[in-house]
Structure formats: C-alpha cells, structure tokens
Design a protein around this motif. Structure first.
Motif, mmCIF file in Angstrom:
data_model
loop_
_atom_site.group_PDB
_atom_site.id
_atom_site.type_symbol
_atom_site.label_atom_id
_atom_site.label_comp_id
_atom_site.label_asym_id
_atom_site.label_seq_id
_atom_site.Cartn_x
_atom_site.Cartn_y
_atom_site.Cartn_z
ATOM 1 N N ALA A 49 0.856 -1.189 0.000
ATOM 2 C CA ALA A 49 0.000 0.000 0.000
ATOM 3 C C ALA A 49 0.891 1.237 0.000
ATOM 4 C CB ALA A 49 -0.903 -0.001 1.227
ATOM 5 N N PHE A 50 0.669 2.138 -0.949
ATOM 6 C CA PHE A 50 1.464 3.357 -1.101
ATOM 7 C C PHE A 50 0.651 4.564 -0.642
ATOM 8 C CE2 PHE A 50 3.346 0.364 -3.934
ATOM 9 C CZ PHE A 50 4.691 0.663 -3.935
ATOM 10 N N ILE A 51 1.290 5.466 0.090
ATOM 11 C CA ILE A 51 0.681 6.738 0.478
ATOM 12 C C ILE A 51 1.563 7.845 -0.077
ATOM 13 C CG2 ILE A 51 -0.004 8.252 2.365
ATOM 14 C CD1 ILE A 51 -0.533 5.749 4.039
ATOM 15 N N ILE A 52 0.960 8.708 -0.893
ATOM 16 C CA ILE A 52 1.671 9.787 -1.555
ATOM 17 C C ILE A 52 1.220 11.116 -0.956
ATOM 18 C CG2 ILE A 52 2.110 10.933 -3.763
ATOM 19 C CD1 ILE A 52 1.281 8.233 -5.112
ATOM 20 N N ASP A 53 2.163 11.862 -0.379
ATOM 21 C CA ASP A 53 1.869 13.199 0.132
ATOM 22 C C ASP A 53 1.732 14.172 -1.034
ATOM 23 O OD1 ASP A 53 2.131 12.197 2.675
ATOM 24 O OD2 ASP A 53 3.967 13.294 3.157
ATOM 25 N N VAL A 54 0.646 14.950 -1.031
ATOM 26 C CA VAL A 54 0.421 15.938 -2.087
ATOM 27 C C VAL A 54 -0.055 17.249 -1.472
ATOM 28 C CG1 VAL A 54 -0.134 14.227 -3.859
ATOM 29 C CG2 VAL A 54 -1.971 15.210 -2.506
ATOM 30 N N ARG A 55 0.293 18.337 -2.121
ATOM 31 C CA ARG A 55 -0.301 19.629 -1.791
ATOM 32 C C ARG A 55 -1.601 19.699 -2.589
ATOM 33 N NH1 ARG A 55 5.145 20.248 -2.250
ATOM 34 N NH2 ARG A 55 6.152 20.838 -0.294
ATOM 35 N N PRO A 56 -2.685 20.140 -1.984
ATOM 36 C CA PRO A 56 -4.004 20.037 -2.629
ATOM 37 C C PRO A 56 -4.104 20.667 -4.020
ATOM 38 C CG PRO A 56 -4.255 20.606 -0.333
ATOM 39 C CD PRO A 56 -2.780 20.650 -0.624
ATOM 40 N N ASN A 57 -3.363 21.729 -4.277
ATOM 41 C CA ASN A 57 -3.516 22.429 -5.555
ATOM 42 C C ASN A 57 -2.241 22.444 -6.382
ATOM 43 O OD1 ASN A 57 -6.279 23.224 -5.133
ATOM 44 N ND2 ASN A 57 -5.476 24.576 -3.557
ATOM 45 N N LEU A 86 8.862 2.768 -9.535
ATOM 46 C CA LEU A 86 7.551 3.405 -9.569
ATOM 47 C C LEU A 86 7.733 4.886 -9.860
ATOM 48 C CD1 LEU A 86 4.440 3.511 -8.857
ATOM 49 C CD2 LEU A 86 5.182 4.056 -6.530
ATOM 50 N N GLY A 87 6.951 5.389 -10.787
ATOM 51 C CA GLY A 87 6.862 6.821 -11.039
ATOM 52 C C GLY A 87 5.402 7.213 -10.999
ATOM 53 N N PHE A 88 5.123 8.481 -10.753
ATOM 54 C CA PHE A 88 3.733 8.935 -10.742
ATOM 55 C C PHE A 88 3.678 10.431 -11.001
ATOM 56 C CE2 PHE A 88 5.228 8.858 -6.350
ATOM 57 C CZ PHE A 88 5.029 10.180 -5.959
ATOM 58 N N VAL A 89 2.509 10.873 -11.464
ATOM 59 C CA VAL A 89 2.187 12.287 -11.596
ATOM 60 C C VAL A 89 0.795 12.457 -11.016
ATOM 61 C CG1 VAL A 89 1.814 14.231 -13.157
ATOM 62 C CG2 VAL A 89 3.578 12.537 -13.689
ATOM 63 N N VAL A 90 0.667 13.361 -10.040
ATOM 64 C CA VAL A 90 -0.622 13.645 -9.412
ATOM 65 C C VAL A 90 -1.023 15.057 -9.817
ATOM 66 C CG1 VAL A 90 -1.912 13.845 -7.251
ATOM 67 C CG2 VAL A 90 -0.039 12.187 -7.441
ATOM 68 N N GLN A 91 -2.198 15.187 -10.447
ATOM 69 C CA GLN A 91 -2.685 16.490 -10.890
ATOM 70 C C GLN A 91 -4.044 16.765 -10.257
ATOM 71 O OE1 GLN A 91 -1.919 17.434 -15.162
ATOM 72 N NE2 GLN A 91 -1.693 15.208 -15.298
ATOM 73 N N PRO A 92 -4.180 17.911 -9.574
ATOM 74 C CA PRO A 92 -5.490 18.243 -9.015
ATOM 75 C C PRO A 92 -6.472 18.553 -10.146
ATOM 76 C CG PRO A 92 -3.971 20.077 -8.746
ATOM 77 C CD PRO A 92 -3.180 18.945 -9.325
ATOM 78 N N GLN A 93 -7.727 18.267 -9.914
ATOM 79 C CA GLN A 93 -8.754 18.522 -10.915
ATOM 80 C C GLN A 93 -9.412 19.869 -10.670
ATOM 81 O OE1 GLN A 93 -9.457 16.173 -13.645
ATOM 82 N NE2 GLN A 93 -7.392 15.999 -12.812
ATOM 83 N N ILE A 94 -9.841 20.491 -11.745
ATOM 84 C CA ILE A 94 -10.532 21.769 -11.656
ATOM 85 C C ILE A 94 -11.929 21.508 -11.098
ATOM 86 C CG2 ILE A 94 -11.480 23.701 -12.987
ATOM 87 C CD1 ILE A 94 -9.151 23.274 -14.933
ATOM 88 N N HIS A 137 -8.112 13.954 -7.660
ATOM 89 C CA HIS A 137 -6.822 14.146 -8.315
ATOM 90 C C HIS A 137 -6.673 13.052 -9.359
ATOM 91 C CE1 HIS A 137 -5.166 16.885 -5.160
ATOM 92 N NE2 HIS A 137 -6.020 16.210 -4.410
ATOM 93 N N GLU A 138 -6.146 13.420 -10.523
ATOM 94 C CA GLU A 138 -5.819 12.427 -11.532
ATOM 95 C C GLU A 138 -4.404 11.941 -11.236
ATOM 96 O OE1 GLU A 138 -6.865 12.906 -15.828
ATOM 97 O OE2 GLU A 138 -4.666 12.920 -15.996
#
Length: 127
Positions: A63-71, A94-102, A108-109
């Motif tokens: 199980a992975f937990i990724i810290d993100v800033r909301p925007n 592992l690589g990833f891109v997290v993008q917040p949705q409008i 988040h995508e």
C-alpha cells in the motif's frame, strides 16, 4: 535513475481523493508472481515536504501513500525503486504524476507508471 534509462512495463490512471485508498492495481509478473498494489493520497501543507511511503503486507501486496499539496502537481524527482521484477530479478521502479482537478470535486488524476531497470551481462543489476 532517470526515466529515459528505464523500460515502461505498465501505466495506469486513477482518480483519487484525499484519504481514500484505491482499489488494487495488478502488476502482472508471470515469472516472479503478480503484485497487488493500492494507492492513497494524503494532503500536506504548502510548506511541508512531501514523501511517498509504502507498507508491504507480504511479497505480493503493498500500500502506497503519496503526500500531495491540494492544488499542486506532484511527482517524484526520480523513479522510486520499490523491489524486483521478473525471472531475472531486475530492479522495479515506480513513477507517478498527481494532478489536481478543476472544480470542487476534491479528486486528483494520478498516473502511476511501473518501470524496470536494464540488465547488464555480468549478472548484476546496473542502478
């Protein structure tokens, strides 16, 4: 390790909200045993350093937990080595891109990409 030096074996896009775990993502490995991985986002403050943490349940579940800033768009500086893959036990990254949705959905995508390192002929793995 740079993405250009790796081979993509799978990519998957998830829609995730803060604190909600994804369904299992199957990483098929007919030679080394399939892996079942989940992903979760954790919002952090604008000045907090983001980390990616994972918990291994057994040799086939994590199980992975990724810290993100909301925007903000979030991605690791370089692919993260998370284990080995295949009969030749090549490094698995592992690589990833997290993008917040409008909008106000809170979603988040998240595009997750799995890579393998290249083998070298002397039997060791080049990192």
């Amino acid at each position: 390790m740079r993405e250009q030096d790796l081979t993509v074996i799978k990519s998957r896009t998830l829609m995730l909200k803060n604190g909600v775990r994804s369904s299992e993502v199957l990483l098929a490995d007919p030679k080394g045993g399939d892996s079942y991985l989940t992903f979760e986002l954790k919002h952090v403050g604008e000045n907090d350093p983001g980390i990616t943490d994972w918990t291994v349940t057994d040799s086939h579940h994590a199980a992975f937990i990724i810290d993100v800033r909301p925007n903000a768009i979030t991605r690791p500086v370089a692919p993260i080595c998370i284990g080995i893959y295949g009969a030749n036990n090549v490094p698995l990254y592992l690589g990833f891109v997290v993008q917040p949705q409008i909008g106000d959905t809170g979603e988040h995508e998240v595009t997750i990409t799995f890579y393998t390192g290249k083998e070298v002929t002397d039997g060791s793995n080049k990192q």
